[in-house]
Design an enzyme around this catalytic site. Structure first.
Site, PDB file in Angstrom:
ATOM      1  NE  ARG A  61     -42.108 -15.009  -1.552  1.00 14.50           N
ATOM      2  CZ  ARG A  61     -42.408 -13.785  -1.990  1.00 14.50           C
ATOM      3  NH1 ARG A  61     -42.102 -12.732  -1.247  1.00 14.50           N
ATOM      4  NH2 ARG A  61     -43.023 -13.602  -3.144  1.00 14.50           N
ATOM      5  CG  HIS A  89     -45.397 -10.549   2.735  1.00 17.90           C
ATOM      6  ND1 HIS A  89     -45.241 -11.872   2.400  1.00 17.90           N
ATOM      7  CD2 HIS A  89     -44.937  -9.858   1.652  1.00 17.90           C
ATOM      8  CE1 HIS A  89     -44.728 -11.971   1.180  1.00 17.90           C
ATOM      9  NE2 HIS A  89     -44.544 -10.746   0.703  1.00 17.90           N
TER      10      HIS A  89
HETATM   11  N1  LIG Z   1     -41.446  -8.592   1.254  1.00 22.26           N
HETATM   12  C1  LIG Z   1     -42.039  -8.143   0.162  1.00 22.26           C
HETATM   13  O1  LIG Z   1     -42.993  -7.383   0.257  1.00 22.26           O
HETATM   14  C2  LIG Z   1     -41.520  -8.528  -1.177  1.00 22.26           C
HETATM   15  C3  LIG Z   1     -40.591  -9.517  -1.322  1.00 22.26           C
HETATM   16  N2  LIG Z   1     -40.074  -9.808  -2.562  1.00 22.26           N
HETATM   17  C4  LIG Z   1     -39.056 -10.856  -2.677  1.00 22.26           C
HETATM   18  O2  LIG Z   1     -37.866 -10.267  -3.195  1.00 22.26           O
HETATM   19  C5  LIG Z   1     -37.261 -11.224  -4.071  1.00 22.26           C
HETATM   20  C6  LIG Z   1     -36.266 -10.543  -4.978  1.00 22.26           C
HETATM   21  O3  LIG Z   1     -36.925  -9.804  -5.981  1.00 22.26           O
HETATM   22  P1  LIG Z   1     -36.135  -9.209  -7.245  1.00 22.26           P
HETATM   23  O4  LIG Z   1     -35.006  -8.344  -6.797  1.00 22.26           O
HETATM   24  O5  LIG Z   1     -37.137  -8.619  -8.162  1.00 22.26           O
HETATM   25  O6  LIG Z   1     -35.515 -10.540  -7.863  1.00 22.26           O
HETATM   26  P2  LIG Z   1     -34.364 -10.697  -8.933  1.00 22.26           P
HETATM   27  O7  LIG Z   1     -34.586 -11.988  -9.622  1.00 22.26           O
HETATM   28  O8  LIG Z   1     -34.240  -9.464  -9.758  1.00 22.26           O
HETATM   29  O9  LIG Z   1     -33.026 -10.798  -8.039  1.00 22.26           O
HETATM   30  C7  LIG Z   1     -32.637 -11.964  -7.410  1.00 22.26           C
HETATM   31  C8  LIG Z   1     -31.177 -11.861  -6.980  1.00 22.26           C
HETATM   32  O10 LIG Z   1     -30.840 -13.025  -6.217  1.00 22.26           O
HETATM   33  C9  LIG Z   1     -29.662 -13.597  -6.741  1.00 22.26           C
HETATM   34  N3  LIG Z   1     -29.668 -15.045  -6.535  1.00 22.26           N
HETATM   35  C10 LIG Z   1     -30.616 -15.939  -6.899  1.00 22.26           C
HETATM   36  N4  LIG Z   1     -30.256 -17.182  -6.546  1.00 22.26           N
HETATM   37  C11 LIG Z   1     -29.046 -17.067  -5.960  1.00 22.26           C
HETATM   38  C12 LIG Z   1     -28.152 -18.011  -5.395  1.00 22.26           C
HETATM   39  N5  LIG Z   1     -28.417 -19.329  -5.351  1.00 22.26           N
HETATM   40  N6  LIG Z   1     -26.989 -17.559  -4.891  1.00 22.26           N
HETATM   41  C13 LIG Z   1     -26.694 -16.232  -4.932  1.00 22.26           C
HETATM   42  N7  LIG Z   1     -27.510 -15.291  -5.451  1.00 22.26           N
HETATM   43  C14 LIG Z   1     -28.669 -15.717  -5.962  1.00 22.26           C
HETATM   44  C15 LIG Z   1     -29.660 -13.234  -8.208  1.00 22.26           C
HETATM   45  O11 LIG Z   1     -28.338 -13.308  -8.737  1.00 22.26           O
HETATM   46  C16 LIG Z   1     -30.205 -11.806  -8.145  1.00 22.26           C
HETATM   47  O12 LIG Z   1     -29.164 -10.917  -7.829  1.00 22.26           O
HETATM   48  C17 LIG Z   1     -38.456 -11.873  -4.749  1.00 22.26           C
HETATM   49  O13 LIG Z   1     -38.116 -13.152  -5.253  1.00 22.26           O
HETATM   50  C18 LIG Z   1     -39.485 -11.958  -3.629  1.00 22.26           C
HETATM   51  O14 LIG Z   1     -39.411 -13.194  -2.978  1.00 22.26           O
HETATM   52  C19 LIG Z   1     -40.456  -9.109  -3.669  1.00 22.26           C
HETATM   53  C20 LIG Z   1     -41.378  -8.113  -3.580  1.00 22.26           C
HETATM   54  C21 LIG Z   1     -42.015  -7.767  -2.325  1.00 22.26           C
HETATM   55  O1  LIG Z   2     -44.303  -9.410  -5.121  1.00 22.02           O
HETATM   56  C1  LIG Z   2     -43.964 -10.212  -4.242  1.00 22.02           C
HETATM   57  O2  LIG Z   2     -43.227 -11.187  -4.456  1.00 22.02           O
HETATM   58  C2  LIG Z   2     -44.447 -10.006  -2.893  1.00 22.02           C
HETATM   59  O3  LIG Z   2     -43.980 -10.613  -1.971  1.00 22.02           O
HETATM   60  C3  LIG Z   2     -45.528  -9.016  -2.719  1.00 22.02           C
HETATM   61  O4  LIG Z   2     -45.732  -8.634  -1.423  1.00 22.02           O
END
Ligand SMILES: NC(=O)C1=CN([C@@H]2O[C@H](COP(=O)(O)OP(=O)(O)OC[C@H]3O[C@@H](n4cnc5c(N)ncnc54)[C@H](O)[C@@H]3O)[C@@H](O)[C@H]2O)C=CC1
Ligand SMILES: O=C(O)C(=O)CO
EC number: 1.1.1.79
Length: 313
Positions: free
Chosen positions: A228, A276
């Site tokens: 993000r 994005h």
């Molecule tokens: N650019 C894009 O197109 C996309 C971006 N995203 C972003 O990717 C992020 C991650 O997605 P997932 O891997 O599915 O999430 P997830 O919930 O599976 O993984 C999150 C990770 O962050 C760690 N974490 C959370 N808070 C923390 C803290 N305070 N200190 C240290 N580690 C911490 C957790 O321990 C975990 O390892 C999403 O929240 C989203 O914002 C997701 C999909 C697409």
């Molecule tokens: O799935 C999400 O969180 C995304 O950012 C999609 O682009």
């Protein structure tokens, strides 16, 4: 079973037909303002508050993406938007991990093989072989090592890079060293040459990629933000590029999206930008996943993918 759907850009009919195919017998409809007919499940992205509020019989709300920050920030502003006890689910992988792997691996290899340096030389018509980077000097650090970060870490380890990750609790991914918690952040950063961010947006992670953090990376570091925009302090990145501490950056997400044309990030020669799309929702995989989760709920099982309102992701 009644399912309501709202997404600002997805084709509603495609999703209605798809969910009906996945769950024969379900009645799926696009929610419209004023629709307060009963619903068991809601599939949403940027939902209007009135779509969900007052719906005490909902058995689950499904975010149509991986990050739930936009829903949770709305929930903070309107605490009654979700009735007490209604679980919120998000998409776990559903085809996004592979996209993140493609994005991260291709850019790491691009930096590792010094293609930006060669492009700069090409613009001067200079034939000049540069010194190779060595894998042992190219440690990759994943900020966030959950569903997506873990898969990205594994794929980079398979390319022979030293890979480490940082998360809330320790992880065990093959070939990846794990650091956890605020107390191990400095150790994680020390020696990290390529920083890849896949953290969720929570109060603890906003602004985490700032001047202090960037200064703790290895010299001539590279930064990739795939999570993000609010994680990165843009001016601190620009200053680190100016000082030479950071050599290059690849950014997919921004504090303001679309990124305004006057933002200096656009013009910086050592920043690459994508709009994005590092990983987008794959509808078929997402519908299969949601339908499987709904079946588990209907069978009284406890499905994965539930968002912790306490942790904020
Ligand atoms: N650019 C894009 O197109 C996309 C971006 N995203 C972003 O990717 C992020 C991650 O997605 P997932 O891997 O599915 O999430 P997830 O919930 O599976 O993984 C999150 C990770 O962050 C760690 N974490 C959370 N808070 C923390 C803290 N305070 N200190 C240290 N580690 C911490 C957790 O321990 C975990 O390892 C999403 O929240 C989203 O914002 C997701 C999909 C697409
Ligand atoms: O799935 C999400 O969180 C995304 O950012 C999609 O682009």
């Amino acid at each position: 079973m009644d399912i309501i759907f709202h997404h600002p850009t997805f084709n509603p009919q495609f999703w209605i037909d798809g969910m009906q195919q996945q769950l024969p017998g379900a009645r799926v409809r696009q929610w419209y303002p004023g629709d307060s007919q009963p619903a068991d499940y809601a599939l949403v992205w940027h939902p209007p508050v009135e779509m969900l509020s007052g719906r005490e019989t909902l058995k689950g709300v499904f975010a149509l993406g991986a990050g739930v920050d936009s829903i949770l920030s709305k929930l903070q502003a309107y605490p009654d938007m979700l009735a007490q006890g209604v679980p919120l689910f998000r998409l776990e992988d559903t085809g996004m991990a592979l996209q993140m792997q493609e994005y991260a691996v291709s850019q790491v290899l691009h930096w590792f093989r010094r293609f930006d340096d060669y492009q700069a030389l090409k613009l001067q018509a200079k034939w000049l072989p540069l010194e190779d980077y060595r894998r042992e000097d190219f440690t990759i650090g994943l900020l966030g090592a959950g569903v997506l970060g873990g898969k990205v870490a594994e794929s980079l380890a398979a390319w022979g890079f030293p890979v480490r990750c940082w998360s809330r609790s320790k992880k065990e991914y093959p070939g990846v060293s794990s650091f956890a918690g605020a107390e191990q952040l400095d150790e994680f950063l020390n020696g990290t040459r390529v920083l890849i961010n896949l953290l969720p947006n929570t109060p603890q992670t906003v602004g985490i990629i700032n001047r202090q953090l960037l200064n703790k990376l290895a010299d001539e570091a590279f930064v990739m933000n795939l999570a993000r925009g609010v994680h990165l302090v843009e001016n601190d990145l620009l200053a680190a590029l100016e000082s030479g501490k950071v050599k290059g950056a690849m950014l997919d997400v921004f504090a303001q999206e679309p990124l305004p044309a006057e933002n200096p990030l656009w013009k910086h020669p050592r920043i690459a930008i994508t709009p994005h799309l590092a990983a987008v929702t794959r509808p078929v995989e997402a519908m299969e996943y949601i339908a499987k989760t709904i079946r588990q709920i209907e069978n009284g099982e406890s499905p994965g993918g539930q968002v912790s309102l306490h942790h904020g992701y």
